[in-house]
Design a protein around this motif. Structure first.
Motif, PDB file in Angstrom:
ATOM      1  N   THR A   1      -6.957   6.939   4.732  1.00  0.00           N
ATOM      2  CA  THR A   1      -6.425   5.576   4.730  1.00  0.00           C
ATOM      3  C   THR A   1      -5.306   5.501   5.770  1.00  0.00           C
ATOM      4  O   THR A   1      -4.715   6.513   6.154  1.00  0.00           O
ATOM      5  N   VAL A   2      -5.029   4.290   6.199  1.00  0.00           N
ATOM      6  CA  VAL A   2      -4.049   4.068   7.258  1.00  0.00           C
ATOM      7  C   VAL A   2      -2.643   4.339   6.734  1.00  0.00           C
ATOM      8  O   VAL A   2      -2.277   3.910   5.630  1.00  0.00           O
ATOM      9  N   TYR A   3      -1.877   5.057   7.510  1.00  0.00           N
ATOM     10  CA  TYR A   3      -0.468   5.326   7.212  1.00  0.00           C
ATOM     11  C   TYR A   3       0.237   4.009   6.950  1.00  0.00           C
ATOM     12  O   TYR A   3       0.046   3.017   7.662  1.00  0.00           O
ATOM     13  N   VAL A   4       1.070   3.975   5.923  1.00  0.00           N
ATOM     14  CA  VAL A   4       1.606   2.717   5.425  1.00  0.00           C
ATOM     15  C   VAL A   4       2.381   1.940   6.491  1.00  0.00           C
ATOM     16  O   VAL A   4       2.362   0.705   6.515  1.00  0.00           O
TER      17      VAL A   4
ATOM     18  N   HIS B   1       0.831  -1.200   0.000  1.00  0.00           N
ATOM     19  CA  HIS B   1       0.000   0.000   0.000  1.00  0.00           C
ATOM     20  C   HIS B   1       0.869   1.256   0.000  1.00  0.00           C
ATOM     21  O   HIS B   1       2.077   1.193   0.196  1.00  0.00           O
ATOM     22  N   GLY B   2       0.226   2.401  -0.198  1.00  0.00           N
ATOM     23  CA  GLY B   2       0.917   3.670  -0.034  1.00  0.00           C
ATOM     24  C   GLY B   2       1.068   4.459  -1.320  1.00  0.00           C
ATOM     25  O   GLY B   2       0.887   3.967  -2.432  1.00  0.00           O
ATOM     26  N   GLN B   3       1.416   5.714  -1.113  1.00  0.00           N
ATOM     27  CA  GLN B   3       1.524   6.657  -2.220  1.00  0.00           C
ATOM     28  C   GLN B   3       2.614   6.265  -3.202  1.00  0.00           C
ATOM     29  O   GLN B   3       2.477   6.415  -4.416  1.00  0.00           O
TER      30      GLN B   3
ATOM     31  N   GLY C   1      10.110   8.305  -0.138  1.00  0.00           N
ATOM     32  CA  GLY C   1      10.924   7.088  -0.128  1.00  0.00           C
ATOM     33  C   GLY C   1      10.816   6.361   1.187  1.00  0.00           C
ATOM     34  O   GLY C   1      10.729   5.133   1.229  1.00  0.00           O
ATOM     35  N   CYS C   2      10.837   7.095   2.300  1.00  0.00           N
ATOM     36  CA  CYS C   2      10.704   6.497   3.634  1.00  0.00           C
ATOM     37  C   CYS C   2       9.252   6.286   4.032  1.00  0.00           C
ATOM     38  O   CYS C   2       8.974   5.597   5.010  1.00  0.00           O
ATOM     39  N   GLU C   3       8.322   6.925   3.283  1.00  0.00           N
ATOM     40  CA  GLU C   3       6.917   6.972   3.682  1.00  0.00           C
ATOM     41  C   GLU C   3       6.835   7.462   5.127  1.00  0.00           C
ATOM     42  O   GLU C   3       6.216   6.839   5.994  1.00  0.00           O
ATOM     43  N   ALA C   4       7.459   8.625   5.373  1.00  0.00           N
ATOM     44  CA  ALA C   4       7.487   9.151   6.740  1.00  0.00           C
ATOM     45  C   ALA C   4       7.721  10.650   6.718  1.00  0.00           C
ATOM     46  O   ALA C   4       8.396  11.177   5.817  1.00  0.00           O
ATOM     47  N   PHE C   5       7.143  11.337   7.734  1.00  0.00           N
ATOM     48  CA  PHE C   5       7.451  12.751   7.932  1.00  0.00           C
ATOM     49  C   PHE C   5       8.838  12.866   8.558  1.00  0.00           C
ATOM     50  O   PHE C   5       9.242  12.044   9.377  1.00  0.00           O
TER      51      PHE C   5
END
Length: 572
Positions: A232-235, A51-53, A135-139
């Motif tokens: 949607t739920v954070y990856v 999942h995820g962007q 890339g990290c799927e994170a702030f």
């Protein structure tokens, strides 16, 4: 019976598997095989994060839907691990409906949970503005970036994002985690990785976004969460839950692997499950108990890379405490593989195809290099030249040569039947007697050192101990000179004793190396005409048995276990 539950990180399917992915899976496979060989009940989990962007954008670039992309790539990961001899028990995909149901159950529990310090709801909605690394799927905070403002992992510039998200009150879990680590230091290994996490905890934690609006390719928030429509739920909150969903959570059967009775725990770091009652975010004493009447202990072992240690050592246990679920037993953080000083990364474009490498040098040669040459828990530098030199030295020149020479001499001097005689005192030369004593001592030492190192997650040390007797065995050949002894019929027992010692050494080495190089160990076992498999030898059957009077058997035909690897000269 000991129960061993091992998981790897699940791989993000926005590209093909690379050598960094392969290292972690092969390492986990070797540990799982070690436990199976000991007779432990073992469950090995791996899978894909779908999942995820980042997935959605990769799919759009390929002119495919996200579902089409993940359905195309996930089987490639499965086939890659199968080609590398990785014997997982379950391959989980985060697009599985059962997993998505478990993620929604987690968020229902978070909605009801209260934080450990103030008793505030752990899930709350708030507008947020920050820097997001896709890339990290994170702030990211500015202090986490390079002086140039780039993500240090992907060397890309995070983009500014402003949106209304649901947050998890992570800031209230620093003290709880510090206390748990102080009481159970084995929770995070190796020690220097634990110290890195402790430094982050002591600086204080910030609340973290656990949903994303306008990212449709993900698990939607459950209807029970007011205002959750469109989120949607954070990856990461989605992906981490695979360790539970794959073994049946939220049903009680998950405890079969997640927990164990005290005498069945699979390694260090175990905590009694009711140790977390005072932190139970559900407000129900004992909610962490998995429907059992007998106290059980934490038993999950997570094997992950150092780039995702904060998610596994801080966010994941905090989510579990809030949801009323016991923590994993241990998180083991391994290092990276570097090429010319850079870590292997799809983002950096320096990936190496593990299947192509395996086809070039052999599956077990690649496995041996990754597990023996790279110290477990540390970073390793990879070059093809180093791989070739390492495998030619230890496998072709040492182990392969020993097997070939020994089996050849048994065929030549004993008609292919393993010799039954055993009289160490018959060796005439003092140097030969000393070499035999050194070989037996080396095997005795390895019999203790190999399992000790595997159990302590020092796989490189286990293999170093396993191949040391090979060196001693080759030295014995040079000291005895069987080709010369064979010319004197009066020295027949000396020749038989020498070859029996070499055959026993090869038997033991096949057992010790089986977790790392299973296919070649089984080939060696077959060449020695031994019953069963080296993966099934345990207890007395796995102990050194020099001179035990085993029945004579007809060995297999001579073959080259490890042909020398030759690099092709570059084309002009």
């Amino acid at each position: 019976m000991t129960r061993f539950y091992i998981t790897t990180a699940i791989d993000y399917v926005n590209g093909l598997p690379h050598l960094g992915h392969a290292y972690e899976k092969v390492l986990a496979d070797a540990l799982a095989r070690f436990h199976r060989q000991r007779g432990d009940a073992t469950f090995f989990l791996t899978g894909t994060d779908e999942h995820g962007q980042k997935i959605a954008r990769a799919a759009a670039a390929a002119k495919k839907t996200p579902r089409e992309l993940v359905d195309e790539l996930a089987p490639i990961f499965q086939k890659t691990w199968q080609k590398l001899g990785v014997g997982y028990d379950r391959f989980v995909r985060t697009t599985d409906p059962r997993h998505e149901h478990a993620v929604q159950e987690l968020f229902v529990r978070l909605r009801d949970a209260r934080s450990p310090k103030t008793g505030a709801p752990v899930l709350f909605e708030e507008e947020y503005e920050g820097l997001y690394c896709e890339g990290c799927e994170a702030f990211k905070q500015e202090k986490d970036l390079t002086p140039e403002g780039l993500c240090p992992e992907h060397l890309t510039r995070p983009r500014a994002v402003r949106e209304s998200n649901f947050f998890f009150r992570l800031s209230e879990y620093d003290q709880a985690l510090l206390e748990h680590i102080a009481k159970h230091p084995d929770f995070i290994q190796p020690e220097y990785r634990r110290n890195e996490v402790l430094s982050v905890l002591k600086e204080g934690l910030q609340d973290v976004s656990v949903t994303r609006p306008n990212v449709p390719w993900g698990v939607p928030l459950p209807e029970e969460i007011v205002g959750g429509e469109g989120h949607t739920v954070y990856v990461w909150a989605d992906a981490l839950l695979n360790y539970l969903s794959a073994i049946g959570w939220p049903e009680r059967r998950y405890s079969l692997w997640w927990l164990a009775r005290e005498h069945e725990v699979g390694g260090p770091g175990a905590t009694r499950q009711d140790d977390f009652q005072h932190l139970d975010g559900q407000g129900r004493p004992g909610a962490a108990w998995a429907g059992t009447t007998t106290p059980q202990y934490t038993n999950a072992f997570h094997l992950i890379g150092k780039d995702i240690s904060r998610f596994h050592c801080i966010l994941w246990p905090s989510l579990l405490l809030a949801a009323g679920v016991p923590l994993p037993r241990q998180v083991y953080v391994h290092g990276f593989i570097y090429v010319r000083g850079e870590r292997l990364s799809k983002s950096l474009g320096n990936v190496l195809d593990p299947v192509e490498l395996a086809e070039r040098v052999g599956v077990d040669a690649l496995r041996f290099y990754l597990l023996h040459a790279i110290p477990t828990g540390r970073d390793g530098e990879f070059t093809l030249e180093q791989l070739v030199e390492h495998c030619n030295t230890h496998l072709a020149n040492d182990l392969g040569n020993l097997a070939s020479r020994t089996v050849t001499m048994v065929h030549k001097y004993f008609g292919g039947l393993s010799p039954e005689g055993w009289e160490p005192g018959a060796l005439r030369e003092p140097e030969a007697q000393a070499a035999l004593d050194a070989l037996i001592a080396s095997c005795t030492a390895a019999h203790a050192a190999v399992p000790e190192a595997f159990a302590a997650i020092r796989v490189h040390d286990a293999l170093a101990a396993a191949v040391q007797p090979v060196v001693r065995a080759n030295e014995l050949i040079e000291r005895v000179k069987p080709w010369a002894v064979a010319k004197d019929e009066s020295r027949r027992i000396e020749l038989a004793t020498t070859l029996a010692a070499l055959l026993e050494t090869l038997r033991l080495v096949a057992i010790w190396t089986w977790p790392a190089i299973p296919a070649k160990s089984e080939e060696l076992w077959s060449l020695l005409a031994l019953p069963g498999s080296p993966g099934e030898a345990r207890g007395e059957a796995a102990a050194p048995a020099f001179g035990r009077g085993a029945a004579s058997r007809r060995l297999g035909e001579v073959k080259s276990l490890f042909p020398r690897i030759e690099l092709e000269a570059p084309k002009a």
